[in-house]
Every structure is written in structure tokens, then in C-alpha cells.
Design a protein around this motif. Structure first.
Motif, PDB file in Angstrom:
ATOM      1  N   UNK A 227       0.818  -1.220   0.000  1.00 39.20           N
ATOM      2  CA  UNK A 227       0.000   0.000   0.000  1.00 39.20           C
ATOM      3  C   UNK A 227       0.851   1.270   0.000  1.00 39.20           C
ATOM      4  N   UNK A 228       2.026   1.230   0.616  1.00 34.36           N
ATOM      5  CA  UNK A 228       2.766   2.466   0.865  1.00 34.36           C
ATOM      6  C   UNK A 228       4.041   2.630   0.051  1.00 34.36           C
ATOM      7  N   UNK A 229       4.381   1.680  -0.826  1.00 31.03           N
ATOM      8  CA  UNK A 229       5.667   1.772  -1.517  1.00 31.03           C
ATOM      9  C   UNK A 229       5.764   3.048  -2.347  1.00 31.03           C
ATOM     10  N   UNK A 230       4.675   3.414  -3.049  1.00 35.01           N
ATOM     11  CA  UNK A 230       4.732   4.622  -3.892  1.00 35.01           C
ATOM     12  C   UNK A 230       4.886   5.873  -3.040  1.00 35.01           C
ATOM     13  N   UNK A 231       4.162   5.915  -1.923  1.00 34.11           N
ATOM     14  CA  UNK A 231       4.216   7.087  -1.046  1.00 34.11           C
ATOM     15  C   UNK A 231       5.645   7.361  -0.578  1.00 34.11           C
ATOM     16  N   UNK A 232       6.348   6.312  -0.201  1.00 32.26           N
ATOM     17  CA  UNK A 232       7.653   6.526   0.416  1.00 32.26           C
ATOM     18  C   UNK A 232       8.831   6.403  -0.554  1.00 32.26           C
ATOM     19  N   UNK A 233       8.765   5.490  -1.505  1.00 33.79           N
ATOM     20  CA  UNK A 233       9.901   5.280  -2.401  1.00 33.79           C
ATOM     21  C   UNK A 233       9.894   6.235  -3.593  1.00 33.79           C
ATOM     22  N   UNK A 234       8.751   6.823  -3.882  1.00 31.64           N
ATOM     23  CA  UNK A 234       8.667   7.793  -4.979  1.00 31.64           C
ATOM     24  C   UNK A 234       8.531   9.218  -4.439  1.00 31.64           C
ATOM     25  N   UNK A 235       7.581   9.425  -3.526  1.00 34.69           N
ATOM     26  CA  UNK A 235       7.322  10.793  -3.058  1.00 34.69           C
ATOM     27  C   UNK A 235       8.433  11.329  -2.165  1.00 34.69           C
ATOM     28  N   UNK A 236       9.040  10.487  -1.336  1.00 35.04           N
ATOM     29  CA  UNK A 236      10.115  10.988  -0.463  1.00 35.04           C
ATOM     30  C   UNK A 236      11.292  11.560  -1.242  1.00 35.04           C
ATOM     31  N   UNK A 237      11.818  10.861  -2.271  1.00 36.31           N
ATOM     32  CA  UNK A 237      12.896  11.468  -3.058  1.00 36.31           C
ATOM     33  C   UNK A 237      12.462  12.738  -3.787  1.00 36.31           C
ATOM     34  N   UNK A 238      11.219  12.769  -4.264  1.00 36.43           N
ATOM     35  CA  UNK A 238      10.724  13.981  -4.916  1.00 36.43           C
ATOM     36  C   UNK A 238      10.675  15.142  -3.929  1.00 36.43           C
ATOM     37  N   UNK A 239      10.287  14.856  -2.697  1.00 30.63           N
ATOM     38  CA  UNK A 239      10.247  15.880  -1.656  1.00 30.63           C
ATOM     39  C   UNK A 239      11.639  16.455  -1.414  1.00 30.63           C
TER      40      UNK A 239
END
Length: 268
Positions: A227-239
Motif C-alpha cells: 500500500x505504501x511503496x509509492x508514497x515513500x519510495x517515490x514521493x520521499x525522493x521527490x520531496x
């Protein structure tokens, strides 16, 4: 008590404040019967605004936006020298507010999550705060609101005698809901994220050392990878990339003006 006003983090206006200031703003609105919308944003919450200008405008209309995650607190310190020594974490802020509501006899309405979660949550809250008055409970319908349903929900909340609404619908649904309901209620709404699940005992909290070092995302990713892979592995680096660009001046993170129109088809 620290309250330094709103500061621009990637175009989202976040309040540089501490637990005491956030708690007092909510309680003052509850005592005075004033509308107020509060949300606690971690990286995912900020990035929902970065990627959706309409939602960014909604977030910038909130009365209080707390730095829920350590990376958001770090951004306030890095970009604006806020000198905040701790984040204002939604689940912990919820307990501080409920403690004060219990002391002052201010009834609370719980909106969101599932019947099962609420059934586990209520006994836990009653155990922690024996004097707490729960005016009403309403689980999520997990669907778009019908025309006029926002008014029906507001009528039920007002009729309950509540002086505060806790909204647990998940990000960004809960922020859209709180934004839509704010004009209809004379009381504060707090979008509290995973607080219902944490305090119902359905989510395990990470060790304190992981929370202090901003590694709560890694703990949650391990618990719910699908459920959370996109939130953390994609959005965190973008942040991190956006934050670096804002700090160095390569990107001008211009906050959109606060929204003024009600969202169409918000979820209940």
C-alpha cells in the motif's frame, strides 16, 4: 509556547509552532464555538499539495497546518530558521487535545474510519480519558457525498452537542472533507490521519529512536509495503529534490492563494 505563523514549504503553508500552541488554538475555537480546520502534514501530505494545485489551495486555506513529520519540521528549520525542536505529530496532538477536552467538558465527535476501528477506539479513549464526552460517532461511507449530504452531516454533528470533530479519513480525503465542512460548523475540525488506527491498537508505533530520526516512513513501509511503496519510495525522493531546489533558489515555490470554493464530489 511557540507560534511563528505560516511558512512556505514547497508552496504549502505550514505553521511553525509547537504542541502547546496547536492545542490552544483548537481549544480556544472549541470554547468560543468558532470554525477552525487543522491538519497535520507529513511528507505525503505536503506532496499531495505539490502535485495538485487545487488541493494545495485547499491546504493553504486551513487555519492550522502542523509539521507532522520530522522532514517537514526540518524543512521549516532549514528554509525559515524556525528553530523547532520537535514535530507536532497528529496522533500525539490528538491525545493532548482530548485530554484538555475531557478536563473542560467539551464533547467530541468522531468521524471516519470503519465501524470495527471505531468499536476498538472508543473503549481505549474512555480508558485513557474517563471524563471524556463522546457526543457522536460516524464511520466513513467510502463513497462520494450525495448532493446536500454535507449539510445533513453537519446537522447531525451540531445536534449531537459536539464542540470538536476528529476526522480520520486518510490523506487527502480528510483534508478535503474538513475543508468542505468548515463553513457549515461552528467548531474546530481536526484531520488526524492514522490517529484512529494507532489509538485503537491496530497500528504499531515505531521505536522512539526511529521517530526522532525521521525514519517512521521506513517502519510503516515494512508493515504495509504494497500500500505504501509509492508514497515513500517515490514521493520521499521527490520531496527532497523539491526542498533542495527551493533552498538553492532553483525553484520558486509560490504558494497558490487559499481556496474559496467547495470541492465537488468530496468523499464521506
Amino acid at each position: 509556547m511557540i507560534s511563528k505563523g505560516k511558512r512556505n514549504v514547497l508552496g504549502v503553508l505550514v505553521d511553525a509552532l509547537d504542541y502547546e500552541a496547536a492545542t490552544e488554538q483548537v481549544l480556544a475555537a472549541a470554547r468560543d464555538r468558532r470554525p477552525l480546520a487543522l491538519t497535520a502534514l507529513a511528507v505525503h501530505g505536503v506532496m499531495t499539495g505539490v502535485q495538485d494545485p487545487a488541493h494545495n489551495a485547499r491546504l493553504n486555506s486551513f487555519d492550522v497546518v502542523t509539521p507532522d513529520g520530522q522532514p517537514v519540521r526540518w524543512a521549516l528549520n532549514l528554509l525559515h530558521r524556525a528553530a523547532l525542536t520537535e514535530r507536532v505529530y497528529g496522533p500525539h496532538l490528538t491525545l493532548r487535545v482530548l485530554d484538555r477536552c475531557a478536563d473542560e467538558g467539551l464533547p467530541v465527535y468522531l468521524y471516519g474510519s470503519t465501524d470495527d476501528t471505531l468499536g476498538r477506539l472508543i473503549p481505549e479513549l474512555e480508558r485513557m480519558f474517563p471524563a471524556l464526552k463522546i457526543a457522536g460517532v460516524e464511520s466513513s461511507k467510502f463513497r462520494p457525498a450525495r448532493p446536500g449530504e454535507d449539510v445533513e452531516i453537519a446537522d447531525r454533528i451540531r445536534a449531537s452537542g459536539a464542540r470538536l470533530v476528529l476526522v480520520g479519513l486518510g490523506c487527502p480525503r480528510q483534508e478535503v472533507f474538513a475543508y468542505a465542512m468548515r463553513p457549515l460548523l461552528d467548531m474546530p475540525l481536526m484531520a488526524v490521519g492514522a490517529a484512529f488506527d494507532y489509538h485503537a491498537g491496530l497500528l504499531r508505533k515505531p521505536p522512539a529512536w526511529m521517530q526522532r530520526r525521521g525514519l517512521e516512513w521506513l517502519w510503516r513501509l515494512g508493515l504495509e509495503p504494497k500500500r505504501l511503496w509509492h508514497r515513500y519510495l517515490v514521493l520521499n525522493p521527490l520531496y527532497v529534490a523539491r526542498l533542495t531546489a527551493q533552498k538553492t533558489g532553483l525553484w520558486k515555490a509560490t504558494p497558490p492563494p487559499p481556496a474559496t470554493e467547495s470541492p465537488a464530489g468530496f468523499a464521506v
